[in-house]
Design an enzyme around this catalytic site. Sequence first.
Site, PDB file in Angstrom:
ATOM      1  N   PRO A   1       3.264  47.098   3.742  1.00  0.00           N
ATOM      2  CA  PRO A   1       2.229  46.447   4.190  1.00  0.00           C
ATOM      3  C   PRO A   1       1.857  45.526   3.189  1.00  0.00           C
ATOM      4  O   PRO A   1       1.289  44.407   3.476  1.00  0.00           O
ATOM      5  CB  PRO A   1       1.636  47.379   4.711  1.00  0.00           C
ATOM      6  CG  PRO A   1       2.312  48.694   5.296  1.00  0.00           C
ATOM      7  CD  PRO A   1       3.295  48.695   3.954  1.00  0.00           C
ATOM      8  N   ASN A   2       0.979  46.231   2.127  1.00  0.00           N
ATOM      9  CA  ASN A   2       0.181  45.346   0.928  1.00  0.00           C
ATOM     10  C   ASN A   2       0.989  44.075   0.720  1.00  0.00           C
ATOM     11  O   ASN A   2       0.330  43.164   0.446  1.00  0.00           O
ATOM     12  CB  ASN A   2      -0.387  46.027   0.026  1.00  0.00           C
ATOM     13  CG  ASN A   2      -1.407  45.690  -0.915  1.00  0.00           C
ATOM     14  OD1 ASN A   2      -2.311  45.014  -0.337  1.00  0.00           O
ATOM     15  ND2 ASN A   2      -1.125  45.515  -2.174  1.00  0.00           N
TER      16      ASN A   2
ATOM     17  N   LYS B   1      14.166  24.517  10.604  1.00  0.00           N
ATOM     18  CA  LYS B   1      14.000  25.681  10.120  1.00  0.00           C
ATOM     19  C   LYS B   1      14.476  25.770   8.600  1.00  0.00           C
ATOM     20  O   LYS B   1      15.532  25.216   8.281  1.00  0.00           O
ATOM     21  CB  LYS B   1      14.977  26.511  10.682  1.00  0.00           C
ATOM     22  CG  LYS B   1      15.195  27.962  10.256  1.00  0.00           C
ATOM     23  CD  LYS B   1      15.557  28.853  11.068  1.00  0.00           C
ATOM     24  CE  LYS B   1      17.448  29.108  10.856  1.00  0.00           C
ATOM     25  NZ  LYS B   1      17.704  29.844   9.666  1.00  0.00           N
TER      26      LYS B   1
ATOM     27  N   THR C   1      22.182  40.126  14.306  1.00  0.00           N
ATOM     28  CA  THR C   1      23.221  40.072  15.303  1.00  0.00           C
ATOM     29  C   THR C   1      24.485  40.312  14.500  1.00  0.00           C
ATOM     30  O   THR C   1      25.320  40.598  15.091  1.00  0.00           O
ATOM     31  CB  THR C   1      23.259  38.688  15.782  1.00  0.00           C
ATOM     32  OG1 THR C   1      22.841  37.776  14.572  1.00  0.00           O
ATOM     33  CG2 THR C   1      22.207  38.195  16.991  1.00  0.00           C
TER      34      THR C   1
ATOM     35  N   ARG D   1      25.618  26.356  21.113  1.00  0.00           N
ATOM     36  CA  ARG D   1      26.785  25.539  20.883  1.00  0.00           C
ATOM     37  C   ARG D   1      26.809  24.480  22.186  1.00  0.00           C
ATOM     38  O   ARG D   1      26.742  24.847  23.397  1.00  0.00           O
ATOM     39  CB  ARG D   1      28.052  26.224  20.856  1.00  0.00           C
ATOM     40  CG  ARG D   1      27.981  26.851  19.459  1.00  0.00           C
ATOM     41  CD  ARG D   1      28.029  26.180  18.272  1.00  0.00           C
ATOM     42  NE  ARG D   1      28.034  26.742  17.005  1.00  0.00           N
ATOM     43  CZ  ARG D   1      27.329  26.944  16.365  1.00  0.00           C
ATOM     44  NH1 ARG D   1      25.957  26.763  16.737  1.00  0.00           N
ATOM     45  NH2 ARG D   1      27.361  27.555  15.004  1.00  0.00           N
TER      46      ARG D   1
ATOM     47  N   ASP E   1      12.035  30.943   7.680  1.00  0.00           N
ATOM     48  CA  ASP E   1      12.756  32.129   7.919  1.00  0.00           C
ATOM     49  C   ASP E   1      13.235  32.547   6.953  1.00  0.00           C
ATOM     50  O   ASP E   1      14.327  32.900   6.216  1.00  0.00           O
ATOM     51  CB  ASP E   1      14.024  31.569   8.651  1.00  0.00           C
ATOM     52  CG  ASP E   1      15.030  32.523   9.059  1.00  0.00           C
ATOM     53  OD1 ASP E   1      14.411  33.776   9.346  1.00  0.00           O
ATOM     54  OD2 ASP E   1      16.103  32.177   9.404  1.00  0.00           O
TER      55      ASP E   1
ATOM     56  N   LYS F   1      12.350  36.284   6.558  1.00  0.00           N
ATOM     57  CA  LYS F   1      12.484  37.729   7.164  1.00  0.00           C
ATOM     58  C   LYS F   1      12.168  38.668   6.099  1.00  0.00           C
ATOM     59  O   LYS F   1      12.651  39.449   5.674  1.00  0.00           O
ATOM     60  CB  LYS F   1      14.245  38.055   7.446  1.00  0.00           C
ATOM     61  CG  LYS F   1      14.617  36.866   8.368  1.00  0.00           C
ATOM     62  CD  LYS F   1      16.299  37.518   8.381  1.00  0.00           C
ATOM     63  CE  LYS F   1      17.004  36.379   9.672  1.00  0.00           C
ATOM     64  NZ  LYS F   1      17.141  35.358   8.870  1.00  0.00           N
TER      65      LYS F   1
ATOM     66  N   ARG G   1      24.795  23.804  12.684  1.00  0.00           N
ATOM     67  CA  ARG G   1      25.991  23.185  12.397  1.00  0.00           C
ATOM     68  C   ARG G   1      26.399  21.981  13.475  1.00  0.00           C
ATOM     69  O   ARG G   1      26.759  20.960  13.269  1.00  0.00           O
ATOM     70  CB  ARG G   1      27.348  23.984  12.211  1.00  0.00           C
ATOM     71  CG  ARG G   1      27.210  24.568  10.973  1.00  0.00           C
ATOM     72  CD  ARG G   1      28.134  25.983  10.676  1.00  0.00           C
ATOM     73  NE  ARG G   1      27.380  26.974  11.464  1.00  0.00           N
ATOM     74  CZ  ARG G   1      27.995  28.002  11.574  1.00  0.00           C
ATOM     75  NH1 ARG G   1      29.098  28.240  10.592  1.00  0.00           N
ATOM     76  NH2 ARG G   1      27.564  28.911  12.117  1.00  0.00           N
TER      77      ARG G   1
ATOM     78  N   ASP H   1       8.462  44.710   3.402  1.00  0.00           N
ATOM     79  CA  ASP H   1       8.244  45.363   2.178  1.00  0.00           C
ATOM     80  C   ASP H   1       7.290  46.294   2.809  1.00  0.00           C
ATOM     81  O   ASP H   1       6.903  46.389   3.966  1.00  0.00           O
ATOM     82  CB  ASP H   1       8.073  44.505   1.357  1.00  0.00           C
ATOM     83  CG  ASP H   1       8.096  44.912  -0.080  1.00  0.00           C
ATOM     84  OD1 ASP H   1       7.901  46.138  -0.423  1.00  0.00           O
ATOM     85  OD2 ASP H   1       8.859  44.420  -1.256  1.00  0.00           O
TER      86      ASP H   1
HETATM   87  O1  C5P Z   1      24.770  26.745  12.509  1.00  0.00           O
HETATM   88  P1  C5P Z   1      24.325  27.402  13.419  1.00  0.00           P
HETATM   89  O2  C5P Z   1      23.835  26.756  14.531  1.00  0.00           O
HETATM   90  O3  C5P Z   1      25.123  28.759  13.512  1.00  0.00           O
HETATM   91  O4  C5P Z   1      23.025  28.212  12.735  1.00  0.00           O
HETATM   92  C1  C5P Z   1      22.358  29.214  13.458  1.00  0.00           C
HETATM   93  C2  C5P Z   1      21.055  29.297  12.297  1.00  0.00           C
HETATM   94  O5  C5P Z   1      20.419  30.336  12.998  1.00  0.00           O
HETATM   95  C3  C5P Z   1      21.521  29.838  11.039  1.00  0.00           C
HETATM   96  O6  C5P Z   1      20.555  29.318  10.076  1.00  0.00           O
HETATM   97  C4  C5P Z   1      21.528  31.420  10.798  1.00  0.00           C
HETATM   98  O7  C5P Z   1      21.166  31.982   9.894  1.00  0.00           O
HETATM   99  C5  C5P Z   1      20.533  31.384  11.675  1.00  0.00           C
HETATM  100  N1  C5P Z   1      20.620  32.926  12.690  1.00  0.00           N
HETATM  101  C6  C5P Z   1      21.547  33.092  13.401  1.00  0.00           C
HETATM  102  N2  C5P Z   1      21.722  34.372  14.090  1.00  0.00           N
HETATM  103  C7  C5P Z   1      20.509  35.430  13.914  1.00  0.00           C
HETATM  104  C8  C5P Z   1      19.443  34.918  13.124  1.00  0.00           C
HETATM  105  C9  C5P Z   1      19.479  33.758  12.574  1.00  0.00           C
HETATM  106  O8  C5P Z   1      22.589  32.503  13.580  1.00  0.00           O
HETATM  107  N3  C5P Z   1      20.772  36.505  14.436  1.00  0.00           N
END
Ligand code: C5P
Length: 233
Positions: free
Chosen positions: A66-67, A32, A119, A181, A59, A61, A211, A64
């Site tokens: 549509p065009n 990503k 989130t 995690r 990623d 996101k 991470r 804006d």
């Molecule tokens: O390091 P970690 O596993 O937390 O990274 C999660 C990745 O997913 C990051 O690039 C973060 O910006 C992205 N992300 C997220 N929660 C979201 C959307 C994207 O953690 N709702």
Amino acid sequence: MAKDVIIACDFASEEETMTFLNKFTEERPFVKIGMELYYACGPSIVKKIKDRGHPIFLDLKLHDIPNTVKKAMAVLSNLDVDICNLHAAGTTAMMKAALEGLTRPDGTRPLLIAVTQLTSTDQEAMERDLLIKEPIDQVVMHYALTAKNAGLDGVVCSPLEAGKVHDVCGESFLTVTPGVRFADSGADDQKRVMTPAKAREVGSDYIVVGRPITQASDPVAAYRRCVSEFLGK
Ligand code: C5P
């Protein structure tokens, strides 16, 4: 449907990214690329990583008129990314225009997924700043269904929402879930986390892991552990 682990390469430079990717000599993980790396390095970073054989989720996101989104998506499609995304808040017209922009002359296109509510947005901020009064889980499902009806392939969501998204939008509608995690590691700044094995159980299609892999003392071993827990191999 192909389930996979996507590594969030949240690095600030090409050098750091390549040093990390060079550790992978046997496999070519899904990568990503987020705003930080893309804005630091430009489109060439996408091509360089793609040329090494990695599938790419870009990623950025988009949100804006549509065009503008349609034209921007045509540029991203030419970069040959595998997945890209936009904000469902841009409405149906913007999502349909995005799909048109993404579709290449031969009819192929990258997968397009939507962000529903970030989130980082909670119920209070949604009500106060966006003037949306409905419960946030209903809002997320409504945005997911709107994305599906516009023709999109899936959404980015918490693994905690993956099952509900599939109930509402169907099993083939993709759920791409960050917030993953290992059972024996910390959550960092993620609030609600799930293990790769549990994410598989609840039906996540792709997990996005940053991470726990990028900061691990042995990133390749951490990646392999993630794949084996998520894919059950
Ligand atoms: O390091 P970690 O596993 O937390 O990274 C999660 C990745 O997913 C990051 O690039 C973060 O910006 C992205 N992300 C997220 N929660 C979201 C959307 C994207 O953690 N709702």
